[in-house]
Design a protein around this motif. Structure first.
Motif, PDB file in Angstrom:
ATOM      1  N   LEU A   1       0.797  -1.227   0.000  1.00  0.00           N
ATOM      2  CA  LEU A   1       0.000   0.000   0.000  1.00  0.00           C
ATOM      3  C   LEU A   1       0.830   1.277   0.000  1.00  0.00           C
ATOM      4  N   VAL A   2       1.936   1.295   0.718  1.00  0.00           N
ATOM      5  CA  VAL A   2       2.773   2.498   0.800  1.00  0.00           C
ATOM      6  C   VAL A   2       4.249   2.142   0.566  1.00  0.00           C
ATOM      7  N   PRO A   3       4.570   1.642  -0.628  1.00  0.00           N
ATOM      8  CA  PRO A   3       5.959   1.227  -0.864  1.00  0.00           C
ATOM      9  C   PRO A   3       6.941   2.400  -0.843  1.00  0.00           C
ATOM     10  N   ASP A   4       6.476   3.586  -1.240  1.00  0.00           N
ATOM     11  CA  ASP A   4       7.380   4.738  -1.228  1.00  0.00           C
ATOM     12  C   ASP A   4       7.791   5.113   0.191  1.00  0.00           C
ATOM     13  N   LEU A   5       6.850   5.038   1.120  1.00  0.00           N
ATOM     14  CA  LEU A   5       7.164   5.339   2.520  1.00  0.00           C
ATOM     15  C   LEU A   5       8.149   4.316   3.084  1.00  0.00           C
ATOM     16  N   VAL A   6       7.893   3.049   2.816  1.00  0.00           N
ATOM     17  CA  VAL A   6       8.783   1.994   3.312  1.00  0.00           C
ATOM     18  C   VAL A   6      10.177   2.153   2.716  1.00  0.00           C
ATOM     19  N   TYR A   7      10.242   2.405   1.417  1.00  0.00           N
ATOM     20  CA  TYR A   7      11.548   2.586   0.777  1.00  0.00           C
ATOM     21  C   TYR A   7      12.243   3.840   1.308  1.00  0.00           C
ATOM     22  N   GLY A   8      11.486   4.908   1.509  1.00  0.00           N
ATOM     23  CA  GLY A   8      12.078   6.148   2.009  1.00  0.00           C
ATOM     24  C   GLY A   8      12.687   5.987   3.386  1.00  0.00           C
ATOM     25  N   ILE A   9      11.993   5.279   4.258  1.00  0.00           N
ATOM     26  CA  ILE A   9      12.515   5.059   5.613  1.00  0.00           C
ATOM     27  C   ILE A   9      13.754   4.174   5.573  1.00  0.00           C
ATOM     28  N   GLN A  10      13.679   3.090   4.814  1.00  0.00           N
ATOM     29  CA  GLN A  10      14.789   2.149   4.785  1.00  0.00           C
ATOM     30  C   GLN A  10      15.994   2.692   4.031  1.00  0.00           C
ATOM     31  N   SER A  11      15.760   3.538   3.034  1.00  0.00           N
ATOM     32  CA  SER A  11      16.891   4.057   2.259  1.00  0.00           C
ATOM     33  C   SER A  11      17.737   5.038   3.081  1.00  0.00           C
ATOM     34  N   ARG A  12      17.201   5.533   4.167  1.00  0.00           N
ATOM     35  CA  ARG A  12      18.015   6.367   5.065  1.00  0.00           C
ATOM     36  C   ARG A  12      19.092   5.532   5.750  1.00  0.00           C
ATOM     37  N   PHE A  13      18.766   4.282   6.046  1.00  0.00           N
ATOM     38  CA  PHE A  13      19.707   3.404   6.736  1.00  0.00           C
ATOM     39  C   PHE A  13      20.600   2.642   5.762  1.00  0.00           C
ATOM     40  N   PHE A  14      20.003   2.189   4.662  1.00  0.00           N
ATOM     41  CA  PHE A  14      20.723   1.374   3.683  1.00  0.00           C
ATOM     42  C   PHE A  14      20.533   1.978   2.300  1.00  0.00           C
ATOM     43  N   PRO A  15      21.498   2.714   1.794  1.00  0.00           N
ATOM     44  CA  PRO A  15      21.344   3.343   0.475  1.00  0.00           C
ATOM     45  C   PRO A  15      21.480   2.322  -0.655  1.00  0.00           C
ATOM     46  N   ILE A  16      20.354   1.729  -1.053  1.00  0.00           N
ATOM     47  CA  ILE A  16      20.348   0.758  -2.142  1.00  0.00           C
ATOM     48  C   ILE A  16      19.323   1.201  -3.183  1.00  0.00           C
ATOM     49  N   PRO A  17      19.487   0.760  -4.436  1.00  0.00           N
ATOM     50  CA  PRO A  17      18.502   1.095  -5.469  1.00  0.00           C
ATOM     51  C   PRO A  17      17.128   0.501  -5.152  1.00  0.00           C
ATOM     52  N   ARG A  18      16.091   1.129  -5.671  1.00  0.00           N
ATOM     53  CA  ARG A  18      14.719   0.698  -5.400  1.00  0.00           C
ATOM     54  C   ARG A  18      14.473  -0.745  -5.852  1.00  0.00           C
ATOM     55  N   GLU A  19      14.991  -1.137  -7.001  1.00  0.00           N
ATOM     56  CA  GLU A  19      14.781  -2.496  -7.505  1.00  0.00           C
ATOM     57  C   GLU A  19      15.408  -3.523  -6.563  1.00  0.00           C
ATOM     58  N   THR A  20      16.597  -3.215  -6.071  1.00  0.00           N
ATOM     59  CA  THR A  20      17.260  -4.112  -5.126  1.00  0.00           C
ATOM     60  C   THR A  20      16.479  -4.190  -3.827  1.00  0.00           C
ATOM     61  N   PHE A  21      15.949  -3.058  -3.401  1.00  0.00           N
ATOM     62  CA  PHE A  21      15.149  -3.036  -2.171  1.00  0.00           C
ATOM     63  C   PHE A  21      13.932  -3.942  -2.295  1.00  0.00           C
ATOM     64  N   HIS A  22      13.256  -3.891  -3.448  1.00  0.00           N
ATOM     65  CA  HIS A  22      12.074  -4.739  -3.632  1.00  0.00           C
ATOM     66  C   HIS A  22      12.439  -6.223  -3.602  1.00  0.00           C
ATOM     67  N   VAL A  23      13.553  -6.571  -4.195  1.00  0.00           N
ATOM     68  CA  VAL A  23      13.990  -7.975  -4.184  1.00  0.00           C
ATOM     69  C   VAL A  23      14.329  -8.401  -2.757  1.00  0.00           C
ATOM     70  N   VAL A  24      15.052  -7.558  -2.032  1.00  0.00           N
ATOM     71  CA  VAL A  24      15.436  -7.882  -0.655  1.00  0.00           C
ATOM     72  C   VAL A  24      14.194  -8.014   0.225  1.00  0.00           C
ATOM     73  N   PHE A  25      13.254  -7.097   0.070  1.00  0.00           N
ATOM     74  CA  PHE A  25      12.039  -7.144   0.891  1.00  0.00           C
ATOM     75  C   PHE A  25      11.199  -8.374   0.559  1.00  0.00           C
ATOM     76  N   TYR A  26      11.112  -8.709  -0.724  1.00  0.00           N
ATOM     77  CA  TYR A  26      10.380  -9.893  -1.142  1.00  0.00           C
ATOM     78  C   TYR A  26      11.023 -11.159  -0.562  1.00  0.00           C
ATOM     79  N   CYS A  27      12.345 -11.230  -0.603  1.00  0.00           N
ATOM     80  CA  CYS A  27      13.055 -12.379  -0.016  1.00  0.00           C
ATOM     81  C   CYS A  27      12.851 -12.435   1.489  1.00  0.00           C
TER      82      CYS A  27
END
Length: 80
Positions: A30-56
């Motif tokens: 529902l709010v992938p941008d918020l989740v990515y925004g919060i996590q990208s502060r701690f771990f600077p990774i590309p959005r595509e990589t973030f989705h794969v990591v979160f899915y795993c």
């Protein structure tokens, strides 16, 4: 320990961890941008990589949830 106490324990573990799994899945859907925004502060990774990591992560959590929460709870229900 009695079987009834263990059954109650695993019932609550299943409920709590199941709700966490549903919450994390809904947040990611529902709010992938918020989740990515919060996590990208701690771990600077590309959005595509973030989705794969979160899915795993969700897949691994689901497997662990089933093996260590649901299966023991169902087994205790069967023998209880």
């Amino acid at each position: 320990m009695e079987i009834q106490t263990l059954t109650t324990f695993f019932m609550w573990c299943t409920i709590i961890n199941g709700l966490l799994l549903v919450f994390w899945s809904l947040m990611h859907m529902l709010v992938p941008d918020l989740v990515y925004g919060i996590q990208s502060r701690f771990f600077p990774i590309p959005r595509e990589t973030f989705h794969v990591v979160f899915y795993c992560f969700l897949g691994l959590f689901k497997i662990i949830f089933l093996i260590f929460n649901v299966v023991p709870y169902v087994a205790l229900l069967i023998i209880g």
